[in-house]
Scaffold this motif. Structure first.
Motif, PDB file in Angstrom:
ATOM      1  N   LEU A  56       0.812  -1.202   0.000  1.00 20.30           N
ATOM      2  CA  LEU A  56       0.000   0.000   0.000  1.00 20.30           C
ATOM      3  C   LEU A  56       0.856   1.267   0.000  1.00 20.30           C
ATOM      4  N   SER A  57       1.021   1.910   1.164  1.00 20.69           N
ATOM      5  CA  SER A  57       1.620   3.240   1.173  1.00 20.69           C
ATOM      6  C   SER A  57       3.033   3.288   1.743  1.00 20.69           C
ATOM      7  N   GLY A  58       3.707   2.153   1.854  1.00 23.56           N
ATOM      8  CA  GLY A  58       5.042   2.220   2.417  1.00 23.56           C
ATOM      9  C   GLY A  58       5.804   0.914   2.345  1.00 23.56           C
ATOM     10  N   ARG A  59       7.012   0.968   2.896  1.00 21.44           N
ATOM     11  CA  ARG A  59       7.895  -0.193   2.917  1.00 21.44           C
ATOM     12  C   ARG A  59       8.402  -0.389   4.339  1.00 21.44           C
ATOM     13  N   PHE A  60       8.643  -1.637   4.709  1.00 19.79           N
ATOM     14  CA  PHE A  60       9.198  -1.897   6.022  1.00 19.79           C
ATOM     15  C   PHE A  60      10.179  -3.059   5.967  1.00 19.79           C
ATOM     16  N   ALA A  61      11.059  -3.075   6.947  1.00 21.19           N
ATOM     17  CA  ALA A  61      11.963  -4.199   7.159  1.00 21.19           C
ATOM     18  C   ALA A  61      12.248  -4.291   8.642  1.00 21.19           C
ATOM     19  N   PHE A  62      12.497  -5.511   9.125  1.00 15.66           N
ATOM     20  CA  PHE A  62      12.828  -5.690  10.532  1.00 15.66           C
ATOM     21  C   PHE A  62      13.727  -6.903  10.700  1.00 15.66           C
ATOM     22  N   GLN A  63      14.559  -6.840  11.745  1.00 15.46           N
ATOM     23  CA  GLN A  63      15.514  -7.911  11.994  1.00 15.46           C
ATOM     24  C   GLN A  63      16.004  -7.843  13.426  1.00 15.46           C
TER      25      GLN A  63
ATOM     26  N   THR B  56       9.503   8.834   8.359  1.00 15.60           N
ATOM     27  CA  THR B  56      10.165   7.542   8.487  1.00 15.60           C
ATOM     28  C   THR B  56      10.295   7.229   9.968  1.00 15.60           C
ATOM     29  N   LEU B  57      10.041   5.984  10.350  1.00  9.88           N
ATOM     30  CA  LEU B  57      10.108   5.584  11.748  1.00  9.88           C
ATOM     31  C   LEU B  57      11.157   4.500  11.938  1.00  9.88           C
ATOM     32  N   LEU B  58      11.937   4.640  12.981  1.00  6.17           N
ATOM     33  CA  LEU B  58      12.905   3.626  13.393  1.00  6.17           C
ATOM     34  C   LEU B  58      12.581   3.212  14.820  1.00  6.17           C
ATOM     35  N   LEU B  59      12.356   1.927  15.032  1.00  8.23           N
ATOM     36  CA  LEU B  59      12.223   1.370  16.369  1.00  8.23           C
ATOM     37  C   LEU B  59      13.432   0.479  16.612  1.00  8.23           C
ATOM     38  N   CYS B  60      13.979   0.520  17.818  1.00  7.58           N
ATOM     39  CA  CYS B  60      15.176  -0.283  18.087  1.00  7.58           C
ATOM     40  C   CYS B  60      15.298  -0.580  19.574  1.00  7.58           C
ATOM     41  N   SER B  61      16.050  -1.624  19.878  1.00  3.78           N
ATOM     42  CA  SER B  61      16.399  -1.936  21.260  1.00  3.78           C
ATOM     43  C   SER B  61      17.684  -1.207  21.636  1.00  3.78           C
ATOM     44  N   ASP B  62      18.041  -1.288  22.924  1.00  3.21           N
ATOM     45  CA  ASP B  62      19.231  -0.560  23.368  1.00  3.21           C
ATOM     46  C   ASP B  62      20.524  -1.142  22.814  1.00  3.21           C
ATOM     47  N   GLY B  63      20.459  -2.349  22.277  1.00  2.00           N
ATOM     48  CA  GLY B  63      21.631  -2.923  21.636  1.00  2.00           C
ATOM     49  C   GLY B  63      22.085  -2.146  20.419  1.00  2.00           C
ATOM     50  N   LEU B  64      21.179  -1.368  19.824  1.00  2.16           N
ATOM     51  CA  LEU B  64      21.577  -0.502  18.711  1.00  2.16           C
ATOM     52  C   LEU B  64      22.131   0.811  19.238  1.00  2.16           C
ATOM     53  N   TYR B  65      21.339   1.554  20.013  1.00  2.00           N
ATOM     54  CA  TYR B  65      21.766   2.911  20.354  1.00  2.00           C
ATOM     55  C   TYR B  65      22.874   2.956  21.396  1.00  2.00           C
ATOM     56  N   ASN B  66      23.114   1.867  22.122  1.00  2.00           N
ATOM     57  CA  ASN B  66      24.261   1.846  23.034  1.00  2.00           C
ATOM     58  C   ASN B  66      25.577   1.556  22.311  1.00  2.00           C
ATOM     59  N   ASN B  67      25.482   1.068  21.078  1.00  2.00           N
ATOM     60  CA  ASN B  67      26.681   0.754  20.307  1.00  2.00           C
ATOM     61  C   ASN B  67      26.865   1.654  19.088  1.00  2.00           C
ATOM     62  N   LEU B  68      25.960   2.600  18.909  1.00  2.00           N
ATOM     63  CA  LEU B  68      26.010   3.455  17.726  1.00  2.00           C
ATOM     64  C   LEU B  68      25.443   4.814  18.091  1.00  2.00           C
ATOM     65  N   ASN B  69      26.182   5.887  17.800  1.00  2.00           N
ATOM     66  CA  ASN B  69      25.676   7.203  18.203  1.00  2.00           C
ATOM     67  C   ASN B  69      24.545   7.666  17.284  1.00  2.00           C
ATOM     68  N   GLU B  70      23.814   8.639  17.766  1.00  2.00           N
ATOM     69  CA  GLU B  70      22.594   9.068  17.080  1.00  2.00           C
ATOM     70  C   GLU B  70      22.863   9.622  15.688  1.00  2.00           C
ATOM     71  N   ASN B  71      23.963  10.321  15.511  1.00  2.00           N
ATOM     72  CA  ASN B  71      24.280  10.862  14.187  1.00  2.00           C
ATOM     73  C   ASN B  71      24.506   9.761  13.164  1.00  2.00           C
ATOM     74  N   ASP B  72      25.213   8.702  13.574  1.00  2.00           N
ATOM     75  CA  ASP B  72      25.458   7.584  12.661  1.00  2.00           C
ATOM     76  C   ASP B  72      24.155   6.852  12.333  1.00  2.00           C
ATOM     77  N   ILE B  73      23.294   6.700  13.325  1.00  2.00           N
ATOM     78  CA  ILE B  73      21.990   6.083  13.082  1.00  2.00           C
ATOM     79  C   ILE B  73      21.191   6.917  12.083  1.00  2.00           C
TER      80      ILE B  73
ATOM     81  N   VAL C  29      13.596  -1.996  13.498  1.00  2.00           N
ATOM     82  CA  VAL C  29      12.441  -1.930  12.592  1.00  2.00           C
ATOM     83  C   VAL C  29      12.492  -0.584  11.890  1.00  2.00           C
ATOM     84  N   ILE C  30      12.317  -0.576  10.572  1.00  2.00           N
ATOM     85  CA  ILE C  30      12.224   0.684   9.833  1.00  2.00           C
ATOM     86  C   ILE C  30      10.956   0.674   8.991  1.00  2.00           C
TER      87      ILE C  30
END
Length: 251
Positions: A7-14, A195-212, A245-246
């Motif tokens: 429909l109106s968008g795309r998503f991926a999750f892992q 655009t929406l990004l959902l993530c656990s702390d395993g992402l943002y504790n290992n990657l700074n916000e600018n890189d994300i 999730v994006i």
């Protein structure tokens, strides 16, 4: 990895186990129903091997099944009620099992959930997984961490810089299933195609916000972006399970 265009968008999750943990207690999900409503969620289980995995998987399945069973959202009030009722049901089921079966004693999970219905979205938040939005040149955290250090920062007791090194930075003050009753942080926002990004702390504790933000704003497919974020988090230590999730709306 799962990817879809609907429909109106795309998503991926892992999800990914990371480089340190012996089990993967993270769960991620994105799905669209026949009316074009979008459900996104991330759960990060707690309570040790098997317990955390079971709690996060149970929460995901209860919410996913309820979304499948809901034929339509009649108005904003109906959608808000569904989010509240469904998350409370997940909390009750996890807490009941944790309280009655010693194998699962002490288990719980974070939950970050987004429901998009036409021109509005509802955010339900328990714990410290996160929801970020990206729109035009702005990338910002929409959810609010429910942790001890976040509380200290919000009440002016520590600085933002001190949060990253505080000895109690991983201590949650809220989790799904920990208590029979639930304190749910829930908000409704206009949806303008962010655009929406959902993530656990395993992402943002290992990657700074600018890189994300740079990855999320890039021109790769959503599938590639999810893979790249996980790879970067692992390259920076992979200290925890990672869930991503994006969702990207068609412009």
């Amino acid at each position: 990895m799962k990817e879809n265009k609907y429909l109106s968008g795309r998503f991926a999750f892992q999800t990914d186990i990371g480089l340190v943990r012996i089990a993967n207690e993270d769960q991620a999900l994105a799905k669209v129903n026949s009316r074009g409503n979008v459900l996104l969620l991330v759960c990060d289980g707690m309570g040790g091997q098997n317990k955390g995995d079971y709690a996060s998987n149970l929460a995901k399945n209860i919410i996913s099944d309820a979304f499948d069973d809901k034929s339509r959202f009649y108005n904003r009030g109906d959608a808000m009620h569904w989010v509240l009722k469904t998350i409370k049901k997940a909390n009750s089921e996890i807490n009941k099992l944790s309280s009655t079966d010693r194998v699962y004693e002490g288990m719980g999970t974070t939950l970050t959930l987004v429901l998009i219905v036409r021109d509005y979205m509802i955010l339900g938040q328990v714990g410290d997984s996160r929801c970020y939005t990206s729109y035009l040149r702005e990338f910002k955290q929409l959810s609010e961490d429910q942790t001890y250090v976040a509380y200290l920062y919000r009440t002016g007791q520590i600085s933002k810089e001190e949060m990253a090194t505080h000895p109690k930075r991983h201590v949650l003050i809220n989790a799904l299933g920990s208590y029979p009753s639930l304190e749910l942080d829930m908000h409704i926002y206009p949806y303008k195609g962010e655009t929406l990004l959902l993530c656990s702390d395993g992402l943002y504790n290992n990657l700074n916000e600018n890189d994300i933000a740079n990855v999320v704003r890039g021109n790769d497919t959503v599938n590639q972006k999810v893979s790249e974020l996980i790879a970067l988090a692992n390259a920076n230590g992979g200290s925890d399970n990672i869930a991503v999730v994006i969702w990207e709306a068609d412009q």
